[in-house]
Write an enzyme that holds these catalytic residues in place. Structure first.
Site, PDB file in Angstrom:
ATOM      1  N   CYS A 187      37.799  37.622  40.346  1.00  0.00           N
ATOM      2  CA  CYS A 187      36.531  37.925  39.677  1.00  0.00           C
ATOM      3  C   CYS A 187      35.440  36.909  39.993  1.00  0.00           C
ATOM      4  O   CYS A 187      34.280  37.245  40.117  1.00  0.00           O
ATOM      5  CB  CYS A 187      36.760  37.979  38.181  1.00  0.00           C
ATOM      6  SG  CYS A 187      37.598  36.509  37.568  1.00  0.00           S
ATOM      7  N   GLU A 204      35.961  38.942  29.700  1.00  0.00           N
ATOM      8  CA  GLU A 204      35.990  38.285  31.016  1.00  0.00           C
ATOM      9  C   GLU A 204      35.777  39.378  32.044  1.00  0.00           C
ATOM     10  O   GLU A 204      36.709  40.122  32.371  1.00  0.00           O
ATOM     11  CB  GLU A 204      37.348  37.619  31.234  1.00  0.00           C
ATOM     12  CG  GLU A 204      37.630  36.446  30.317  1.00  0.00           C
ATOM     13  CD  GLU A 204      36.743  35.258  30.606  1.00  0.00           C
ATOM     14  OE1 GLU A 204      36.030  35.252  31.629  1.00  0.00           O
ATOM     15  OE2 GLU A 204      36.731  34.334  29.787  1.00  0.00           O
ATOM     16  N   GLU A 235      37.531  31.511  27.945  1.00  0.00           N
ATOM     17  CA  GLU A 235      38.973  31.322  27.903  1.00  0.00           C
ATOM     18  C   GLU A 235      39.256  29.874  28.296  1.00  0.00           C
ATOM     19  O   GLU A 235      38.405  29.182  28.849  1.00  0.00           O
ATOM     20  CB  GLU A 235      39.671  32.286  28.869  1.00  0.00           C
ATOM     21  CG  GLU A 235      39.432  33.727  28.486  1.00  0.00           C
ATOM     22  CD  GLU A 235      40.457  34.699  29.027  1.00  0.00           C
ATOM     23  OE1 GLU A 235      40.456  34.949  30.247  1.00  0.00           O
ATOM     24  OE2 GLU A 235      41.265  35.219  28.225  1.00  0.00           O
ATOM     25  N   ASN A 272      44.753  41.801  38.832  1.00  0.00           N
ATOM     26  CA  ASN A 272      44.822  40.800  39.903  1.00  0.00           C
ATOM     27  C   ASN A 272      45.669  39.568  39.553  1.00  0.00           C
ATOM     28  O   ASN A 272      46.257  38.960  40.438  1.00  0.00           O
ATOM     29  CB  ASN A 272      43.406  40.388  40.339  1.00  0.00           C
ATOM     30  CG  ASN A 272      42.567  39.875  39.202  1.00  0.00           C
ATOM     31  OD1 ASN A 272      42.899  40.054  38.038  1.00  0.00           O
ATOM     32  ND2 ASN A 272      41.473  39.222  39.548  1.00  0.00           N
TER      33      ASN A 272
HETATM   34  P1  NDP Z   1      39.242  47.700  34.804  1.00  0.00           P
HETATM   35  O1  NDP Z   1      37.970  47.394  34.109  1.00  0.00           O
HETATM   36  O2  NDP Z   1      39.365  48.987  35.512  1.00  0.00           O
HETATM   37  O3  NDP Z   1      40.460  47.656  33.757  1.00  0.00           O
HETATM   38  C1  NDP Z   1      40.736  46.513  32.991  1.00  0.00           C
HETATM   39  C2  NDP Z   1      41.707  46.889  31.885  1.00  0.00           C
HETATM   40  O4  NDP Z   1      41.034  47.667  30.895  1.00  0.00           O
HETATM   41  C3  NDP Z   1      42.880  47.735  32.352  1.00  0.00           C
HETATM   42  O5  NDP Z   1      44.027  47.350  31.652  1.00  0.00           O
HETATM   43  C4  NDP Z   1      42.432  49.110  31.980  1.00  0.00           C
HETATM   44  O6  NDP Z   1      43.489  50.030  31.862  1.00  0.00           O
HETATM   45  C5  NDP Z   1      41.762  48.853  30.656  1.00  0.00           C
HETATM   46  N1  NDP Z   1      40.830  49.905  30.230  1.00  0.00           N
HETATM   47  C6  NDP Z   1      40.136  50.780  30.998  1.00  0.00           C
HETATM   48  N2  NDP Z   1      39.356  51.572  30.222  1.00  0.00           N
HETATM   49  C7  NDP Z   1      39.551  51.181  28.932  1.00  0.00           C
HETATM   50  C8  NDP Z   1      39.034  51.609  27.669  1.00  0.00           C
HETATM   51  N3  NDP Z   1      38.144  52.583  27.577  1.00  0.00           N
HETATM   52  N4  NDP Z   1      39.464  50.986  26.549  1.00  0.00           N
HETATM   53  C9  NDP Z   1      40.361  49.974  26.635  1.00  0.00           C
HETATM   54  N5  NDP Z   1      40.901  49.527  27.794  1.00  0.00           N
HETATM   55  C10 NDP Z   1      40.496  50.114  28.941  1.00  0.00           C
HETATM   56  O7  NDP Z   1      39.489  46.460  35.753  1.00  0.00           O
HETATM   57  P2  NDP Z   1      40.545  46.301  36.926  1.00  0.00           P
HETATM   58  O8  NDP Z   1      41.928  46.333  36.371  1.00  0.00           O
HETATM   59  O9  NDP Z   1      40.177  47.253  38.004  1.00  0.00           O
HETATM   60  O10 NDP Z   1      40.258  44.799  37.389  1.00  0.00           O
HETATM   61  C11 NDP Z   1      39.201  44.466  38.221  1.00  0.00           C
HETATM   62  C12 NDP Z   1      37.994  43.976  37.438  1.00  0.00           C
HETATM   63  O11 NDP Z   1      38.369  42.931  36.560  1.00  0.00           O
HETATM   64  C13 NDP Z   1      36.921  43.406  38.316  1.00  0.00           C
HETATM   65  O12 NDP Z   1      35.652  43.837  37.921  1.00  0.00           O
HETATM   66  C14 NDP Z   1      37.035  41.912  38.105  1.00  0.00           C
HETATM   67  O13 NDP Z   1      35.886  41.202  38.371  1.00  0.00           O
HETATM   68  C15 NDP Z   1      37.472  41.843  36.692  1.00  0.00           C
HETATM   69  N6  NDP Z   1      38.155  40.582  36.450  1.00  0.00           N
HETATM   70  C16 NDP Z   1      37.532  39.620  35.692  1.00  0.00           C
HETATM   71  C17 NDP Z   1      38.106  38.393  35.501  1.00  0.00           C
HETATM   72  C18 NDP Z   1      37.455  37.350  34.651  1.00  0.00           C
HETATM   73  O14 NDP Z   1      38.139  36.461  34.175  1.00  0.00           O
HETATM   74  N7  NDP Z   1      36.149  37.390  34.427  1.00  0.00           N
HETATM   75  C19 NDP Z   1      39.398  38.062  36.095  1.00  0.00           C
HETATM   76  C20 NDP Z   1      39.990  39.147  36.829  1.00  0.00           C
HETATM   77  C21 NDP Z   1      39.359  40.361  37.001  1.00  0.00           C
HETATM   78  P3  NDP Z   1      44.006  50.843  33.172  1.00  0.00           P
HETATM   79  O15 NDP Z   1      43.342  50.285  34.364  1.00  0.00           O
HETATM   80  O16 NDP Z   1      45.442  50.614  33.135  1.00  0.00           O
HETATM   81  O17 NDP Z   1      43.594  52.249  32.914  1.00  0.00           O
END
Ligand code: NDP
Length: 485
Positions: free
Chosen positions: A285, A251, A459, A154
């Site tokens: 998020c 996060e 952060e 995002n």
């Molecule tokens: P995901 O949890 O699907 O993915 C986050 C990242 O982790 C991606 O780069 C993903 O790779 C990677 N990933 C997935 N599985 C693994 C693994 N087993 N080991 C290591 N890395 C892995 O999140 P989204 O990208 O769908 O983002 C949305 C989510 O993020 C929401 O829940 C939102 O609330 C949260 N978020 C939190 C924020 C905060 O600051 N607290 C800010 C923004 C979002 P890939 O997807 O490329 O496979």
């Protein structure tokens, strides 16, 4: 949208773009045209090795520089980002679908803020001196080593900088893996950092899905992982990091409450609900998606909210008059539509929205449900889309208990003109970031992060320094050693 934004190559390693087409292709799909606009390749084991080896090699010399020297690089990078804000914002818009009206003020600029802030404090990072009679202890604040950053889709530019800036300020090297959905922007952050003088290998970007992230965080050379992502991914990453007792910052997601009392300033409360539910088409998020509205103000709130939502303008996100973009991809659209269907099935009242727009792209109307109850799926699960749920409440104690009745704890907000109540609520919320009479601002000067399942660590702010460095105690004896025999 959709003009050629193909990056020079998929990865940025050791100060240069690197390509390896043997990796799994990752098409970048424009959320408006629904067409492929760029393509990168997931990192192969050889690329992952190259990135980690470069980071490991570069980190020692980087940590040996003075903080002022490191800070100068970060501040120069911040200046370059600001100079190129327009182009970087266009790229972010292509990568995510967020309107240019938004990316121009919220993405590259936020990355620049982080680089400037951590560049500014890099020279003043210190340990301390503890006098113990004639002996004394001093502490050295030392870098952790190689840090891995894993980003969500995002805020791809912001996340790359929010992790990179404190990591580099403290003398670490970073290997960053963007979300496969938005692989483009972090490459620019890496390129600019090196143009600003970061030594080769200090900030690397590798593309890939979860397995690339997993390979990075389980490598023995890695000291820390910082993830921005969902709770299920957070559990996996945390567990994988635990194997090597690595430092973590998590996060994660949220289902944050926003509480609007009868005495709130209506226009501010409505504005806060809009910011906290529909900015970035709801893909934030910390969004306050459970909007508790006290009964006396409920009808006025819903009326004014519907009126202001009539000013939503969807369309080509590169048109600066457009203020509402599509969801990031087809999958996210489907997920959010599923939640809307569940809301209707479970008896919530659809006040407005709920439909796709009759145009190409993953556009979904801003959606408001009223008469939502605590047990409904839309009130319990993170939706990550433009869906606002209004829940009724009667009094302060009741609403605080209900606001906290969630496994998440990322953010919370209260709108009231009763100053005592505002601070009581902020103290009572189980959440990492609380707002009084506003919502969703995240200045780099303030800590940001979650409680409960929403994460660990913080952060931004001086607080982030503690998560990218560790203290070494050095005991200095000034007197003879006394041993028992
Ligand atoms: P995901 O949890 O699907 O993915 C986050 C990242 O982790 C991606 O780069 C993903 O790779 C990677 N990933 C997935 N599985 C693994 C693994 N087993 N080991 C290591 N890395 C892995 O999140 P989204 O990208 O769908 O983002 C949305 C989510 O993020 C929401 O829940 C939102 O609330 C949260 N978020 C939190 C924020 C905060 O600051 N607290 C800010 C923004 C979002 P890939 O997807 O490329 O496979």
């Amino acid at each position: 949208m959709g003009y050629d934004i193909q990056p020079t190559a998929s990865h940025f390693i050791d100060g240069a773009y690197v390509e390896d087409t043997a990796g799994t292709p990752i098409p970048v799909i424009c959320p408006v045209s629904e067409q492929e606009i760029a393509r990168v390749y997931a990192a192969t084991p050889a690329v992952i090795e190259q990135a980690l080896a470069a980071a490991k090699r570069a980190q020692v010399a980087w940590a040996a520089m003075t903080g002022t020297e490191r800070g100068r690089v970060l501040r120069r990078a911040a200046d370059l980002i600001r100079e190129r804000n327009y182009d970087l914002s266009v790229l972010e818009t292509n990568d995510t679908g967020k309107p240019l009206q938004e990316t121009l003020v919220a993405d590259a600029t936020s990355a620049a803020d982080a680089l400037e802030y951590f560049g500014g404090i890099a020279g003043s990072l210190t340990g301390e001196h503890v006098q113990l009679g004639e002996d004394f202890v001093y502490t050295r604040r030392e870098a952790l080593g190689v840090c891995v950053g894993i980003g969500a889709w995002n805020y791809p530019t912001q996340i790359a900088a929010w992790k990179g800036a404190p990591a580099l300020a403290c003398g670490n090297a970073m290997v960053f893996k963007p979300s496969e959905t938005t692989p483009l922007c972090a490459l620019k952050v890496a390129e600019i950092l090196h143009e600003a003088g970061a030594p080769a290998g200090i900030y690397n970007v590798v593309q890939g899905m979860g397995e690339v992230g997993h390979a990075l965080i389980t490598d023995p050379r890695v000291a820390k992982v910082s993830l921005t992502g969902s709770v299920p991914t957070g559990r996996k990453v945390y567990a994988a990091a635990a194997e090597g007792i690595r430092h973590v910052t998590m996060e994660l997601g949220g289902k944050s409450p926003m509480v609007i009392f009868d005495d709130a300033t209506l226009e501010d409360a409505v504005g806060g609900a809009i910011l906290g539910n529909f900015y970035s088409s709801g893909q934030v998020c910390s969004n306050g998606t459970r909007v508790f509205v006290q009964k006396g103000i409920k009808e006025a709130f819903l009326k004014r909210l519907s009126e202001r939502l009539a000013d939503v303008k969807m369309g080509d996100p590169l048109d600066e008059t457009v203020n509402f973009g599509p969801l990031v991809n087809a999958r996210q659209l489907e997920i959010v539509q599923g939640f809307i269907a569940k809301g209707i099935d479970e008896g919530a009242r659809l006040v407005c929205g709920g439909q796709r727009e009759d145009m190409s792209g993953y556009f979904l109307q801003p959606t408001v449900f009223a008469d939502v109850t605590d047990d409904m799926t839309i009130a319990r699960e993170e939706i990550f889309g433009p869906v606002l749920s209004v829940l009724d409440f009667e009094d302060e104690a009741e609403v605080l208990a209900r606001a906290n009745d969630t496994e998440f704890g990322l953010a919370a907000g209260v709108f009231t003109n009763d100053i005592g109540r505002a601070h009581r609520m902020a103290a009572g919320f189980e959440a990492g970031t609380c707002y009084i009479n506003t919502y969703n601002l995240a200045p780099v000067e303030a800590p940001f992060g979650g409680s409960k399942l929403s994460g660990v660590g913080r952060e931004n702010s001086k607080n982030a320094v503690d998560h990218y460095s560790e203290m070494k105690s050095v005991y200095v004896a000034m007197t003879p050693v006394e041993a028992p025999f």
